[in-house]
Scaffold this motif. Structure first.
Motif, PDB file in Angstrom:
ATOM      1  N   PRO A 152      -3.429  -6.972   0.434  1.00 40.13           N
ATOM      2  CA  PRO A 152      -4.325  -5.837   0.587  1.00 40.13           C
ATOM      3  C   PRO A 152      -3.579  -4.517   0.359  1.00 40.13           C
ATOM      4  CG  PRO A 152      -4.638  -7.371   2.394  1.00 40.13           C
ATOM      5  CD  PRO A 152      -3.444  -7.855   1.617  1.00 40.13           C
ATOM      6  N   HIS A 153      -4.165  -3.659  -0.457  1.00 39.52           N
ATOM      7  CA  HIS A 153      -3.517  -2.375  -0.765  1.00 39.52           C
ATOM      8  C   HIS A 153      -4.582  -1.344  -1.070  1.00 39.52           C
ATOM      9  CE1 HIS A 153      -4.197  -4.303  -4.683  1.00 39.52           C
ATOM     10  NE2 HIS A 153      -4.380  -3.068  -5.132  1.00 39.52           N
ATOM     11  N   ASP A 154      -4.208  -0.087  -0.916  1.00 37.81           N
ATOM     12  CA  ASP A 154      -5.067   0.970  -1.439  1.00 37.81           C
ATOM     13  C   ASP A 154      -4.267   1.698  -2.512  1.00 37.81           C
ATOM     14  OD1 ASP A 154      -3.383   2.775  -0.218  1.00 37.81           O
ATOM     15  OD2 ASP A 154      -4.823   3.415   1.293  1.00 37.81           O
TER      16      ASP A 154
ATOM     17  N   PRO B 203       1.759   5.127  -7.021  1.00 36.04           N
ATOM     18  CA  PRO B 203       2.088   3.741  -6.679  1.00 36.04           C
ATOM     19  C   PRO B 203       1.051   3.131  -5.736  1.00 36.04           C
ATOM     20  CG  PRO B 203       3.950   5.210  -6.269  1.00 36.04           C
ATOM     21  CD  PRO B 203       2.758   6.076  -6.543  1.00 36.04           C
ATOM     22  N   LEU B 204       0.939   1.796  -5.783  1.00 36.90           N
ATOM     23  CA  LEU B 204       0.099   1.093  -4.808  1.00 36.90           C
ATOM     24  C   LEU B 204       0.658   1.338  -3.417  1.00 36.90           C
ATOM     25  CD1 LEU B 204      -0.411  -2.482  -6.318  1.00 36.90           C
ATOM     26  CD2 LEU B 204      -1.620  -0.372  -6.833  1.00 36.90           C
ATOM     27  N   ARG B 205      -0.183   1.117  -2.408  1.00 40.38           N
ATOM     28  CA  ARG B 205       0.294   1.208  -1.028  1.00 40.38           C
ATOM     29  C   ARG B 205      -0.243  -0.011  -0.289  1.00 40.38           C
ATOM     30  NH1 ARG B 205      -1.022   6.723   1.595  1.00 40.38           N
ATOM     31  NH2 ARG B 205      -3.114   5.998   1.109  1.00 40.38           N
TER      32      ARG B 205
ATOM     33  N   LEU C  12       8.123   1.373  -3.924  1.00 38.19           N
ATOM     34  CA  LEU C  12       7.227   1.294  -5.073  1.00 38.19           C
ATOM     35  C   LEU C  12       7.201   2.641  -5.785  1.00 38.19           C
ATOM     36  CD1 LEU C  12       4.296  -0.701  -3.426  1.00 38.19           C
ATOM     37  CD2 LEU C  12       6.098  -1.582  -4.921  1.00 38.19           C
ATOM     38  N   ARG C  13       7.574   2.615  -7.027  1.00 39.18           N
ATOM     39  CA  ARG C  13       7.666   3.846  -7.805  1.00 39.18           C
ATOM     40  C   ARG C  13       6.713   3.788  -8.987  1.00 39.18           C
ATOM     41  NH1 ARG C  13      10.178   5.656  -4.314  1.00 39.18           N
ATOM     42  NH2 ARG C  13      12.401   5.965  -4.006  1.00 39.18           N
ATOM     43  N   LEU C  14       6.197   4.926  -9.359  1.00 40.03           N
ATOM     44  CA  LEU C  14       5.347   5.003 -10.547  1.00 40.03           C
ATOM     45  C   LEU C  14       6.241   4.954 -11.781  1.00 40.03           C
ATOM     46  CD1 LEU C  14       2.255   5.467 -11.018  1.00 40.03           C
ATOM     47  CD2 LEU C  14       2.879   7.790 -11.648  1.00 40.03           C
ATOM     48  N   GLN C  15       5.889   4.097 -12.740  1.00 37.25           N
ATOM     49  CA  GLN C  15       6.700   3.987 -13.954  1.00 37.25           C
ATOM     50  C   GLN C  15       5.939   4.593 -15.135  1.00 37.25           C
ATOM     51  OE1 GLN C  15       9.526   1.447 -14.237  1.00 37.25           O
ATOM     52  NE2 GLN C  15       9.522   1.196 -12.037  1.00 37.25           N
TER      53      GLN C  15
END
Ligand SMILES: [Zn+2]
Length: 229
Positions: free
Chosen positions: A153-155, A209-211, A224-227
């Motif tokens: 589960p993530h937002d 990034p997802l959380r 988690l990093r945005l690429q």
């Protein structure tokens, strides 16, 4: 052959971009990565393709009805200078060339050619490979979810566009098959689960990034990093 089969199968896409997304796509105001994702859906969906064509025709007619504005030499120089700039991603007409030809890269992915991609394992069931598009704001990546596997589960700290390429998944709102387009805005929590009988491949375009929201995976969030880019 495989490609033809997919396109035919996917004219039955059930989940489509909202009209505002199609309008932004038609007007050329979506980001490059988001636009590529919408283009991929159009390749599967005759209905949305026709809508975009109509919107572009309306846009062109409105543009023609505007009174011309005089422009100075400086603006002309800037426009001419931009023509020499390198485009960030080379788009070549797809085999099924229409109003919205799919970028060559997407055609390859949709034909199932993932051989030279480097996959990063995120969880037991989920692997990701970010693909460079030159878009500085949005990450454009390919997701592989094992058959029956769940993304915890993530937002989303931002928005997420998803397009199913192979297999499919379901979440609390429905089931998604190849060609289906799903848009989630920030703070919408979901936990997609791949269908049990086939691995799922999706395109995903995110601007943050997802959380993960469950205790088991929350520790990963700071990593988690945005690429994008
Ligand atoms: Zn559609």
């Amino acid at each position: 052959m495989k490609q033809e089969h997919r396109v035919k199968e996917n004219t039955m896409a059930k989940h489509h971009p909202e009209l505002d997304i199609l309008m932004e796509h038609a007007a050329g105001s979506l980001s490059l990565a988001q636009s590529a994702c919408v283009s991929a859906h159009l390749n599967y969906c005759d209905c949305c393709s026709q809508t975009v064509q109509r919107l572009q025709a309306v846009g062109a007619a409105m543009f023609e009805s505007l009174d011309p504005e005089p422009v100075g030499d400086a603006l002309l120089d800037r426009v001419l200078a931009r023509l020499d700039e390198e485009p960030p991603l080379s788009y070549q007409p797809a085999q099924r060339s229409g109003q919205d030809a799919t970028p060559a890269l997407l055609s390859r992915l949709m034909a199932g050619d993932f051989s030279d991609l480097v996959w990063k394992k995120v969880t037991e069931a989920l692997r990701i490979t970010p693909i460079r598009t030159g878009d500085p704001q949005f990450e454009f990546s390919l997701l592989h979810i094992k058959a029956g596997g769940e993304i915890p589960p993530h937002d989303h700290r931002g928005s997420e566009m998803t397009l199913v390429l192979q297999g499919g998944f379901s979440d609390d709102r429905g089931s998604y098959h190849p060609g289906d387009f799903i848009y989630r805005s920030a703070n919408e929590v979901h936990a997609p689960r791949a269908f049990a009988d086939e691995d799922c491949l999706c395109l995903a375009v995110i601007d943050a990034p997802l959380r993960f929201t469950g205790w088991k995976y929350r520790w990963m969030n700071p990593f988690l990093r945005l690429q994008a880019g």
